[in-house]
Design an enzyme around this catalytic site. Sequence first.
Site, PDB file in Angstrom:
ATOM      1  N   GLY A   1      -6.314   0.576  -2.465  1.00 46.70           N
ATOM      2  CA  GLY A   1      -4.445   0.115  -3.477  1.00 46.70           C
ATOM      3  C   GLY A   1      -3.150   0.231  -3.350  1.00 46.70           C
ATOM      4  N   CYS A   2      -3.232  -0.838  -4.183  1.00 45.01           N
ATOM      5  CA  CYS A   2      -1.690  -0.971  -4.118  1.00 45.01           C
ATOM      6  C   CYS A   2      -0.516  -0.115  -3.941  1.00 45.01           C
ATOM      7  CB  CYS A   2      -1.042  -1.995  -5.507  1.00 45.01           C
ATOM      8  SG  CYS A   2      -1.305  -1.165  -6.769  1.00 45.01           S
ATOM      9  N   ASN A   3      -0.547   0.878  -4.145  1.00 45.18           N
ATOM     10  CA  ASN A   3      -0.223   2.207  -4.359  1.00 45.18           C
ATOM     11  C   ASN A   3       0.412   3.770  -3.048  1.00 45.18           C
ATOM     12  OD1 ASN A   3       1.270   2.621  -7.271  1.00 45.18           O
ATOM     13  ND2 ASN A   3      -0.585   3.023  -7.726  1.00 45.18           N
ATOM     14  N   VAL A   4      -1.423   3.080  -2.735  1.00 48.95           N
ATOM     15  CA  VAL A   4      -1.742   3.908  -1.680  1.00 48.95           C
ATOM     16  C   VAL A   4      -0.989   3.107  -0.337  1.00 48.95           C
ATOM     17  CG1 VAL A   4      -3.631   4.313  -0.613  1.00 48.95           C
ATOM     18  CG2 VAL A   4      -4.420   3.990  -2.907  1.00 48.95           C
TER      19      VAL A   4
END
Lengths: 347, 347, 347, 347
Positions: free
Chosen positions: C150-153
Amino acid sequence: MSYRVAVAGASGYVGGELLRLILQHPELELGAVTANTNAGQSLGSLHPHLPAIADRLLVETNEANLAGHDVVFLALPHATSAEVAKTLSDSTLVLDCGADFRLEDPSAWEKFYGTPHAGTWTYGMPELTLAEGGKQRGRLRDQKRVAVPGCNVTALTLALAPGLTAGLFDPTDIVSVMSVGTSGAGRALKSDLLASEVLGSARAYGVGGVHRHTPEMEQNLTKAAGVRASVSFTPVLVPISRGILAVNTVRVADKFDFETLKLVYQDAYSDEPFIQLLSDQLPTTAAVLGSNNVQISLAFDQHTGRVVVVSAIDNLVKGTAGAAIQSMNLALGLAETSGLMFGAVAP
Amino acid sequence: MSYRVAVAGASGYVGGELLRLILQHPELELGAVTANTNAGQSLGSLHPHLPAIADRLLVETNEANLAGHDVVFLALPHATSAEVAKTLSDSTLVLDCGADFRLEDPSAWEKFYGTPHAGTWTYGMPELTLAEGGKQRGRLRDQKRVAVPGCNVTALTLALAPGLTAGLFDPTDIVSVMSVGTSGAGRALKSDLLASEVLGSARAYGVGGVHRHTPEMEQNLTKAAGVRASVSFTPVLVPISRGILAVNTVRVADKFDFETLKLVYQDAYSDEPFIQLLSDQLPTTAAVLGSNNVQISLAFDQHTGRVVVVSAIDNLVKGTAGAAIQSMNLALGLAETSGLMFGAVAP
Amino acid sequence: MSYRVAVAGASGYVGGELLRLILQHPELELGAVTANTNAGQSLGSLHPHLPAIADRLLVETNEANLAGHDVVFLALPHATSAEVAKTLSDSTLVLDCGADFRLEDPSAWEKFYGTPHAGTWTYGMPELTLAEGGKQRGRLRDQKRVAVPGCNVTALTLALAPGLTAGLFDPTDIVSVMSVGTSGAGRALKSDLLASEVLGSARAYGVGGVHRHTPEMEQNLTKAAGVRASVSFTPVLVPISRGILAVNTVRVADKFDFETLKLVYQDAYSDEPFIQLLSDQLPTTAAVLGSNNVQISLAFDQHTGRVVVVSAIDNLVKGTAGAAIQSMNLALGLAETSGLMFGAVAP
Amino acid sequence: MSYRVAVAGASGYVGGELLRLILQHPELELGAVTANTNAGQSLGSLHPHLPAIADRLLVETNEANLAGHDVVFLALPHATSAEVAKTLSDSTLVLDCGADFRLEDPSAWEKFYGTPHAGTWTYGMPELTLAEGGKQRGRLRDQKRVAVPGCNVTALTLALAPGLTAGLFDPTDIVSVMSVGTSGAGRALKSDLLASEVLGSARAYGVGGVHRHTPEMEQNLTKAAGVRASVSFTPVLVPISRGILAVNTVRVADKFDFETLKLVYQDAYSDEPFIQLLSDQLPTTAAVLGSNNVQISLAFDQHTGRVVVVSAIDNLVKGTAGAAIQSMNLALGLAETSGLMFGAVAP
């Protein structure tokens, strides 16, 4: 004395702006706020920026809910306004922020909107100079039905009308290109209005003379000029929420003189409370944001024989809701500026 | 009755916002507007969004020009405020929008600002809950010298103070990250404030506990908690002109209960005219733009044992100029809300 | 040698970005591009920024159309990926840009997504430092099923992992607040993603530990730390289309020393082709826009005992499509940087 | 074979974009990067988006540093280019991204720039259709001195040239209004380029035929038409960093026919690698961001007798740095598209 006002179509952006201005108006008391699919919701859920009325509930847009008001503002999709208007008392002042009653020519209406023409109401642009003399203001007193102008139309009309009325512009060679904010497109879900599509981008739309504001522009400018005017109009969507920055260019008439033009505009606008004629600066949308003001500048390009009149308005205020309040003031016999004399929010 | 007010440092963004609010205030009359390098220019050239005073000229910031006013607002660079303040009469109400008189601890001042401490004035945050009971409001009546809080400080303090005063938060484990608009950085020319650098970008600054608002935050939260509070604060510059969206997280105290927390906040804020406690929504900066309002929401993350209080303000209104007017109202014995009860400009 | 690749779900923003990167990759040949409701449309109508493939038509996402490719990228809504994955040959390299196969703990999946757990694929974050030694890179070679993070991850994990692996951070006291662009929310029509709502505004969402990226963050940081990590995560939507600016703060462990920390990060990242460890500057999203790069800076706030690691990525590149290509390169045995070594587009 | 290239004036936005494109070009090797006041600084401090060359230092712009390169790009203020150009070897290919060598008419130069005319170099717009037959492309082969066109000029010229060459447009009635991004104004500190002034605002500038790009526009269109062309041009600054969205309108000639016009444009542009002629869509700046592409659409407004040609470019790529590389390719005898065939970064 206080007037009781209703807003039909209060869930959209124009409705929200009417509410904001009504709350600031010393002579208005808010009555019914209505909606269609959003009926039953609180204003707070739709317009969280207006905490004073956050707990008010939207009721259905119908005859019963709109009855008993001194003033009803219609902020509805076109064609819907005409339907709702039929149900309202003749003694109620009704101001339609939509397009239904703006055009005088049924064939122009049908060509651009594709539905039967509903009629024509008194046009709510007080500052419009008329070829026959005077301004539109004089026609608004005591009216009960007012058609509020289109936002782009206002940006163009106020920019060019005095020069046309004075015979200094060629009414057949007008080109207007506007940078417009997204709120003018309303609150409906459309993929090209998604933030990801708008941020960092500029795009034209309604290109090639097909934008629905075109016949209204020409109607106004023809009244200003006294002869048939035609307009090439192209809007460009830019990443601002509010505002119209209009670059209006027109070929000058044979008898043109730039000093005369400046005097004509000063004569027309120096006493107008909402129009700022700029001499050393150029209009910006930021400088009118949230206000009912119009900024206008004049420049003459001798080389091409064109005047460039730049104008800026907030599409939701002077472009719609503010113009509606201003016309209401006139129709009710209040001070024209009542509730509208505040500066813009900048930067 | 009308009070005559001066604005010292009227050419910047805070100065402009003070002017906008003064013009809307029913009990104020604008006196001198002063500047340093911009003295001699018209307000119209610097604040074209305020046509009502476009022709007023800026005069020099000096004792003579600021004399003879009931109220003087200082919107000056830090250290300059203290200099100018010395020249003002003791009977004049002076409100400093800068940092000079906010901090009580001289060593904190010197550490973060590097100049000698000028003193401490009454702190202009009426809604601040105090561990000793009551709110800061009670201290503002009849004061003649008021220090207007820092914008980021307000966003954090109002978000966390009630929970700290109630003993529900651990004052030693507070992390606040704010998305802030560019107007908070002022009007000075800096390369990283160029639009080309800001558009489409987000960047943190003042990272690692070095931002000057940190000691003021801790001073406030210590007063709210009654014990020493410490704050990890990081601002992030985002492409908005106005607004602060603060994500304030704090570890809960042992005796924490979320239902109790909600009651504590309702108790503290439900009668506050400028604070909206949101339950079904989350704050946005758009919903407070141009207004003196604060939006606050509460959430409890049981999993990490942290409460997340999100708050939104307009940095130039509740963050500075509006807060100054609000404190002025209290100090003068006017209605606290006078001239400040208007909705935000959205969308 | 050229690999034939398909993109399932090519009509959205992640799909478009995969196409852009595939076209720039010297060893890839574009095969099927599929969609669901948009099948039959041209890529030009959906991705006008990719003229080289404007005339290609989207075909339906089904087994037949996806068969016969060396590589299939899935850019589909969660749960859909798992369905489509079942139909793909075991010998095909499949990279899922969605969430379906990221989590190892079925209960975490079910809690946050509410559907049955589909399984776990090799995690596609090569630079992740592992408590057990080495990096995740070593596990990707020759894999046929890869879960793209995931991008935020990614923005959080790469920021904190080395310090956790080195035992310098307290894994139980992590607070991350991110400013995120709108493209991360995808192309679906949602009223709060309308440009009018986003322009000029900042708003938090997923507040209180409920964002679906949280368990994936904790899974990664637990692997990095070797002990259970927990994260308080809050995203803030800001008016940028692309980009994540993450402010990640963590309490330091007892044995912490800032000089040691800097050496640990240099050791971990100085040879990483896509990670820039900044010393005199701070990350900005503009500086990584369109690129597969990550910018990371370190600061120590002694006063609160917290380290603030700021990181910036482009959510559609290093946050999704670029990460997918990078993992593909590793899985196919190509140079890890193939097709990905280009600078960002700034300003 | 690899060519060694220098960039003089590498600290600004055009310089940065040249560096980005040079790094992506398979046949170029970066030599000296020079600056004036920024000499001594690292590229990383000025262009943090280009990590591959972050450690390279800027050297002074002087003869010695620029000697020994196959190609020198000048990205300097006007007048400075001419000075530096004198010091460069005749055998070096020099491409000037500034205005110094664009105009053929010394009096036009002096009127708009106020300095003595430095001369005229081969004009770097390969796709320009010429009234005398053929395109400008044919003149670039083996040239050693190339004047790169102005960004706004490119947006207008490519939009109107084919219709003028075909005699379908009236060259004396052209009105062009462009929405332009801030990077076109460069990196110098100006108060009206501060983010606070630009965000949420649109403003025209250079109004009334005074913009310096006007004579270059007319020079090009005169070459395309074979008779004297005149242009009314107004740029509008909008809150995007990159991009030009040009609304170019022109009165049609007597023999005009819209179907013929469309065929003329297809004939002129269907084989052009960087020009997309859109039929069902309208250009957007987002769809060309970061790329060397031009989007063009045609519409005919029969009612006003005007054609509206909308065009979109990235001002820093096709508008400057990309155009420079494209002309360099031609001058060196490389494939015209070398290093330039990549899609735009959208959304």
